[in-house]
Design a protein around this motif. Structure first.
Motif, mmCIF file in Angstrom:
data_model
loop_
_atom_site.group_PDB
_atom_site.id
_atom_site.type_symbol
_atom_site.label_atom_id
_atom_site.label_comp_id
_atom_site.label_asym_id
_atom_site.label_seq_id
_atom_site.Cartn_x
_atom_site.Cartn_y
_atom_site.Cartn_z
ATOM 1 N N PHE A 265 0.829 -1.207 0.000
ATOM 2 C CA PHE A 265 0.000 0.000 0.000
ATOM 3 C C PHE A 265 0.867 1.262 0.000
ATOM 4 O O PHE A 265 0.360 2.355 -0.224
ATOM 5 N N ASP A 266 2.142 1.099 0.281
ATOM 6 C CA ASP A 266 3.065 2.223 0.358
ATOM 7 C C ASP A 266 3.714 2.427 -1.009
ATOM 8 O O ASP A 266 4.532 1.607 -1.445
ATOM 9 N N ASP A 288 -3.969 0.181 -3.898
ATOM 10 C CA ASP A 288 -4.475 1.549 -3.813
ATOM 11 C C ASP A 288 -5.430 1.705 -2.636
ATOM 12 O O ASP A 288 -6.586 1.258 -2.678
ATOM 13 N N GLY A 289 -4.940 2.344 -1.586
ATOM 14 C CA GLY A 289 -5.758 2.594 -0.405
ATOM 15 C C GLY A 289 -6.118 4.055 -0.251
ATOM 16 O O GLY A 289 -6.505 4.490 0.846
ATOM 17 N N ARG A 290 -6.056 4.820 -1.345
ATOM 18 C CA ARG A 290 -6.271 6.271 -1.251
ATOM 19 C C ARG A 290 -7.724 6.636 -0.948
ATOM 20 O O ARG A 290 -8.008 7.792 -0.636
ATOM 21 N N TYR A 291 -8.631 5.659 -0.991
ATOM 22 C CA TYR A 291 -10.018 5.907 -0.603
ATOM 23 C C TYR A 291 -10.132 6.274 0.872
ATOM 24 O O TYR A 291 -11.139 6.835 1.305
ATOM 25 N N SER A 292 -9.094 5.953 1.654
ATOM 26 C CA SER A 292 -9.121 6.240 3.095
ATOM 27 C C SER A 292 -8.238 7.427 3.474
ATOM 28 O O SER A 292 -8.039 7.690 4.659
ATOM 29 N N ASP A 293 -7.691 8.134 2.492
ATOM 30 C CA ASP A 293 -6.876 9.311 2.784
ATOM 31 C C ASP A 293 -7.720 10.403 3.439
ATOM 32 O O ASP A 293 -8.956 10.399 3.355
ATOM 33 N N ALA A 294 -7.044 11.373 4.047
ATOM 34 C CA ALA A 294 -7.750 12.504 4.656
ATOM 35 C C ALA A 294 -8.616 13.220 3.617
ATOM 36 O O ALA A 294 -9.740 13.640 3.902
ATOM 37 N N SER A 304 -9.600 13.763 -8.614
ATOM 38 C CA SER A 304 -9.232 13.452 -7.232
ATOM 39 C C SER A 304 -8.092 12.452 -7.151
ATOM 40 O O SER A 304 -7.629 12.127 -6.056
ATOM 41 N N PHE A 305 -7.626 11.954 -8.304
ATOM 42 C CA PHE A 305 -6.571 10.942 -8.308
ATOM 43 C C PHE A 305 -5.213 11.643 -8.210
ATOM 44 O O PHE A 305 -4.772 12.303 -9.157
ATOM 45 N N SER A 306 -4.558 11.514 -7.071
ATOM 46 C CA SER A 306 -3.260 12.145 -6.890
ATOM 47 C C SER A 306 -2.303 11.158 -6.210
ATOM 48 O O SER A 306 -2.517 10.810 -5.050
ATOM 49 N N PRO A 307 -1.284 10.659 -6.952
ATOM 50 C CA PRO A 307 -0.968 10.961 -8.343
ATOM 51 C C PRO A 307 -2.015 10.407 -9.304
ATOM 52 O O PRO A 307 -2.773 9.499 -8.954
ATOM 53 N N ILE A 320 -1.796 -1.989 -10.565
ATOM 54 C CA ILE A 320 -2.469 -1.288 -9.483
ATOM 55 C C ILE A 320 -3.625 -2.162 -9.002
ATOM 56 O O ILE A 320 -4.290 -2.826 -9.814
ATOM 57 N N ALA A 321 -3.847 -2.195 -7.694
ATOM 58 C CA ALA A 321 -4.849 -3.102 -7.128
ATOM 59 C C ALA A 321 -5.737 -2.374 -6.132
ATOM 60 O O ALA A 321 -5.395 -2.240 -4.956
ATOM 61 N N PRO A 322 -6.880 -1.893 -6.581
ATOM 62 C CA PRO A 322 -7.873 -1.294 -5.686
ATOM 63 C C PRO A 322 -8.888 -2.341 -5.239
ATOM 64 O O PRO A 322 -8.966 -3.431 -5.822
ATOM 65 N N PRO A 323 -9.692 -2.033 -4.214
ATOM 66 C CA PRO A 323 -10.820 -2.916 -3.884
ATOM 67 C C PRO A 323 -11.852 -2.892 -5.014
ATOM 68 O O PRO A 323 -11.903 -1.958 -5.821
ATOM 69 N N MET A 324 -12.693 -3.913 -5.068
ATOM 70 C CA MET A 324 -13.642 -4.081 -6.172
ATOM 71 C C MET A 324 -14.514 -2.852 -6.392
ATOM 72 O O MET A 324 -14.786 -2.471 -7.537
ATOM 73 N N TRP A 325 -14.952 -2.231 -5.307
ATOM 74 C CA TRP A 325 -15.953 -1.176 -5.445
ATOM 75 C C TRP A 325 -15.414 0.056 -6.157
ATOM 76 O O TRP A 325 -16.191 0.852 -6.701
ATOM 77 N N LEU A 326 -14.088 0.227 -6.194
ATOM 78 C CA LEU A 326 -13.528 1.359 -6.927
ATOM 79 C C LEU A 326 -13.617 1.158 -8.438
ATOM 80 O O LEU A 326 -13.554 2.117 -9.200
ATOM 81 N N LEU A 327 -13.774 -0.079 -8.871
ATOM 82 C CA LEU A 327 -13.712 -0.402 -10.291
ATOM 83 C C LEU A 327 -15.066 -0.454 -10.984
ATOM 84 O O LEU A 327 -15.123 -0.522 -12.219
ATOM 85 N N VAL A 328 -16.147 -0.446 -10.218
ATOM 86 C CA VAL A 328 -17.479 -0.586 -10.815
ATOM 87 C C VAL A 328 -18.429 0.471 -10.277
ATOM 88 O O VAL A 328 -18.278 0.966 -9.158
ATOM 89 N N THR A 329 -19.404 0.802 -11.100
ATOM 90 C CA THR A 329 -20.468 1.714 -10.700
ATOM 91 C C THR A 329 -21.745 1.233 -11.380
ATOM 92 O O THR A 329 -21.745 0.212 -12.078
#
Length: 416
Positions: A265-266, A288-294, A304-307, A320-329
């Motif tokens: 995650f780092d 990718d754990g940036r969903y939990s950033d401040a 909102s993607f930084s970088p 890159i490996a995000p949780p499932m919910w970031l990839l679908v809507t």
């Protein structure tokens, strides 16, 4: 030495698992998970039967007689922790028998700086029996009983004990009963949709032992360097030395870099591997754990993607490996790729995601892992519905699962 260790593990497994039969899943793990001994068990058919009539159900049903084959698309998440204690020999043998082509060791370290497989450096109170042993005195936060509205608590770290002490602990299903008034009672709390029936005799592993085991099972490797719970350097052990030691154990075991997907995650750790171990860095995975950033990343807003996805690619990140919910809507009630997924693909990033089969029954919407598509989730068959969108529309490279047979069946049927 490595071959001797693998042989010893296999012999141990043969003895310890001979009598083990997973009755409710129709599945009996064995030490040698060859193609001839792979098994789906009944769960894929159970989930497929619940699917609504349509092309997906028909296609999956048409594969009912197929011979199971190992697939790198199917990744064992801590082994097969739906029914086996995570990060144990038994959990990973089960995952391999379900055709998981890649197995995971979450890597942390002990007080004497040995690498071991644990989901977190500070999870021993919930994944082992440490609170009921003399080693409870090493816990950074001793057990505190529940009182009124205050829940029970404890924190026990692998960095507070030696490898020899770690080996003395008994793994258990991940759980901690926050209503407990005694340390012994805190050992309960396993979710009702998991099982403690197969926890007896589970064997924990060092990272090096996991390499030997996974190799003997014919699987590849995805170790995750876990963020330390202690301040680094720790006893002179720097974060860079920690990251390097993990890679060095694959090199010592003569494992090809092409068989290893090192995760973190780092982002700085991923960049370290890219710069210092380029053969391994080529397949290093940025979790990718940036969903939990401040200021959290919004999967619907590329600004909102930084970088940015392209900036990650320019750094040399390939996976890159995000949780499932970031990839679908949802669009018109149907699951579709999110802007996050589209931006990642446009930048040439390869996608891995997590974690299927971790939500238990889906009759209440699937919880955290399904949060972006909850209105479309009705029952357990939605595991296959989201998997189909992730595989065919998002075009992921692979997916972690707590019960890999579900994914292996799909991958075999779809030719992945």
């Amino acid at each position: 030495m490595r071959n001797a260790l693998a042989q010893s593990l296999s012999q141990s497994l043969t003895l310890s698992l001979t009598a083990l039969t997973l009755g409710s899943a129709g599945f009996a793990p064995a030490a040698n998970a060859s193609e001839a001994t792979l098994s789906y068990g009944p769960r894929p058919a159970y989930l497929i039967e619940k699917l609504p009539e349509g092309a997906l159900k028909s296609k999956l049903q048409s594969c009912a007689a197929q011979q199971p084959a190992r697939s790198d698309f199917s990744i064992g998440h801590r082994g097969a922790p739906l029914m086996f204690p995570e990060h144990t020999v038994q959990s990973n043998v089960a995952a391999a028998q379900m055709g998981a082509g890649i197995l995971e060791c979450d890597v942390t370290f002990t007080k004497d700086l040995e690498l071991v497989c644990r989901h977190a450096q500070n999870d021993l109170h919930s994944t082992t029996n440490i609170l009921t042993t003399d080693l409870a005195e090493t816990c950074i936060t001793p057990f505190s009983p529940a009182s009124g509205t205050t829940p029970a608590s404890a924190e026990c770290r692998s960095s507070e004990i030696t490898l020899a002490q770690f080996r003395s602990l008994t793994p258990k299903m991940e759980s901690f009963d926050k209503t407990a008034t005694t340390a012994a009672a805190s050992q309960g709390g396993t979710p009702s949709w998991r099982s403690t029936q197969y926890a007896d005799g589970a064997t924990a592993m060092t990272h090096a032992e996991s390499i030997a085991l996974f190799k003997s099972l014919g699987a590849k490797f995805t170790p995750e360097l876990k963020s330390p719970s202690v301040e680094m350097p720790f006893n002179g052990f720097t974060l860079e030395a920690y990251a390097q030691k993990m890679i060095d154990e694959y090199k010592a075991a003569d494992i090809p870099a092409t068989d290893v997907w090192a995760q973190s995650f780092d982002l700085e750790v991923v960049k370290y591997w890219i710069q210092n171990e380029p053969a391994f860095g080529k397949q290093a995975v940025y979790l990718d754990g940036r969903y939990s950033d401040a200021t959290p990343l919004d999967p619907m807003d590329p600004n909102s993607f930084s970088p940015s996805m392209q900036e990650l690619a320019d750094m040399g990140v390939n996976y890159i490996a995000p949780p499932m919910w970031l990839l679908v809507t949802l669009e018109d009630g149907k699951m579709v790729p999110s802007p996050y997924a589209k931006e990642a693909k446009a930048a040439g990033l390869k996608l891995i995601t997590w974690t299927l089969e971790r939500s238990g029954p889906l009759t209440t919407g699937g919880g955290w892992y399904f949060q972006s598509v909850q209105p479309a989730i009705s029952n357990a068959s939605s595991y296959y519905e989201i998997l189909d969108v992730l595989a065919q529309d998002v075009e992921i490279e692979g997916i972690f699962s707590d019960w890999p047979a579900t994914v292996t069946y799909y991958a075999n049927c779809m030719g992945l």
